[in-house]
Design a protein around this motif. Sequence first.
Motif, PDB file in Angstrom:
ATOM      1  N   THR A 130       1.823  11.206 -10.822  1.00  0.00           N
ATOM      2  CA  THR A 130       1.035  12.305 -10.720  1.00  0.00           C
ATOM      3  C   THR A 130       1.642  13.660 -10.320  1.00  0.00           C
ATOM      4  OG1 THR A 130      -0.804  10.904  -9.910  1.00  0.00           O
ATOM      5  CG2 THR A 130      -1.135  13.089  -9.810  1.00  0.00           C
TER       6      THR A 130
ATOM      7  N   ASP B 198       0.923  -1.163  -0.007  1.00  0.00           N
ATOM      8  CA  ASP B 198      -0.065  -0.034  -0.186  1.00  0.00           C
ATOM      9  C   ASP B 198       0.891   1.257   0.124  1.00  0.00           C
ATOM     10  OD1 ASP B 198      -2.232  -1.220  -0.281  1.00  0.00           O
ATOM     11  OD2 ASP B 198      -2.638  -1.406   2.130  1.00  0.00           O
ATOM     12  N   GLU B 199       2.060   1.215   0.850  1.00  0.00           N
ATOM     13  CA  GLU B 199       2.964   2.395   0.720  1.00  0.00           C
ATOM     14  C   GLU B 199       3.562   2.793  -0.586  1.00  0.00           C
ATOM     15  OE1 GLU B 199       4.462   2.678   5.411  1.00  0.00           O
ATOM     16  OE2 GLU B 199       5.264   0.881   4.269  1.00  0.00           O
ATOM     17  N   TYR B 200       3.922   1.592  -1.229  1.00  0.00           N
ATOM     18  CA  TYR B 200       4.538   1.487  -2.736  1.00  0.00           C
ATOM     19  C   TYR B 200       3.398   2.256  -3.615  1.00  0.00           C
ATOM     20  CZ  TYR B 200       6.880   0.596  -6.906  1.00  0.00           C
ATOM     21  OH  TYR B 200       7.317   0.578  -8.272  1.00  0.00           O
ATOM     22  N   LYS B 201       2.382   1.693  -3.551  1.00  0.00           N
ATOM     23  CA  LYS B 201       1.175   1.937  -4.558  1.00  0.00           C
ATOM     24  C   LYS B 201       0.890   3.456  -4.450  1.00  0.00           C
ATOM     25  CE  LYS B 201      -1.310  -2.416  -5.182  1.00  0.00           C
ATOM     26  NZ  LYS B 201      -2.605  -3.132  -4.697  1.00  0.00           N
ATOM     27  N   ASN B 202       0.816   4.139  -2.938  1.00  0.00           N
ATOM     28  CA  ASN B 202       0.540   5.344  -2.940  1.00  0.00           C
ATOM     29  C   ASN B 202       2.083   6.284  -3.291  1.00  0.00           C
ATOM     30  OD1 ASN B 202      -0.655   7.819  -1.533  1.00  0.00           O
ATOM     31  ND2 ASN B 202       1.114   7.716  -0.137  1.00  0.00           N
ATOM     32  N   TYR B 203       3.171   5.833  -3.007  1.00  0.00           N
ATOM     33  CA  TYR B 203       4.191   6.632  -3.590  1.00  0.00           C
ATOM     34  C   TYR B 203       4.256   6.572  -5.050  1.00  0.00           C
ATOM     35  CZ  TYR B 203       8.927   8.719  -3.876  1.00  0.00           C
ATOM     36  OH  TYR B 203       9.965   9.474  -4.158  1.00  0.00           O
ATOM     37  N   ARG B 204       4.196   5.400  -5.601  1.00  0.00           N
ATOM     38  CA  ARG B 204       4.131   5.148  -7.046  1.00  0.00           C
ATOM     39  C   ARG B 204       3.052   6.279  -7.664  1.00  0.00           C
ATOM     40  NH1 ARG B 204       0.674   0.430  -8.975  1.00  0.00           N
ATOM     41  NH2 ARG B 204      -0.862   2.012  -7.904  1.00  0.00           N
ATOM     42  N   ASP B 205       1.900   6.386  -7.136  1.00  0.00           N
ATOM     43  CA  ASP B 205       0.688   7.165  -7.565  1.00  0.00           C
ATOM     44  C   ASP B 205       1.310   8.732  -7.548  1.00  0.00           C
ATOM     45  OD1 ASP B 205      -0.698   5.003  -8.188  1.00  0.00           O
ATOM     46  OD2 ASP B 205      -2.085   5.396  -6.506  1.00  0.00           O
ATOM     47  N   GLN B 206       1.896   9.079  -6.527  1.00  0.00           N
ATOM     48  CA  GLN B 206       2.182  10.623  -6.244  1.00  0.00           C
ATOM     49  C   GLN B 206       3.420  10.550  -7.035  1.00  0.00           C
ATOM     50  OE1 GLN B 206       1.224  12.947  -4.129  1.00  0.00           O
ATOM     51  NE2 GLN B 206      -0.165  11.484  -3.762  1.00  0.00           N
ATOM     52  N   TRP B 207       4.295   9.644  -7.308  1.00  0.00           N
ATOM     53  CA  TRP B 207       5.479   9.969  -8.368  1.00  0.00           C
ATOM     54  C   TRP B 207       4.890  10.261  -9.784  1.00  0.00           C
ATOM     55  CZ3 TRP B 207      10.498  10.419  -8.348  1.00  0.00           C
ATOM     56  CH2 TRP B 207      11.146  10.443  -9.642  1.00  0.00           C
TER      57      TRP B 207
END
Length: 87
Positions: free
Chosen positions: A72, A61-70
């Motif tokens: 976007t 979940d932390e990876y997905k959040n960071y990936r989405d921020q990256w």
Amino acid sequence: MADISGSLDMLGLMDVGLMDPKIFPLWKDIENFEHQMVGIAFTVRYVPTPRLPSLGEVSQDEYKNYRDQWYTNISGEPFTISAREML
């Protein structure tokens, strides 16, 4: 390709599946140049970043959040504005 690369990154497989620079066209007509295509093009080089953690370092979940921020907010693609202006 970005979706595939992002998924491999999420699994901790950085730099897997990148295209080999030795790949080239199988056919070129250098006498009549019948192979030519004309249009607007941008050459963009993407390189791996050390700023994106691997899945082993953080939870999924932390990876997905960071990936989405990256994708976007952090990793910009300034050429898209130039491409729209040319159309």
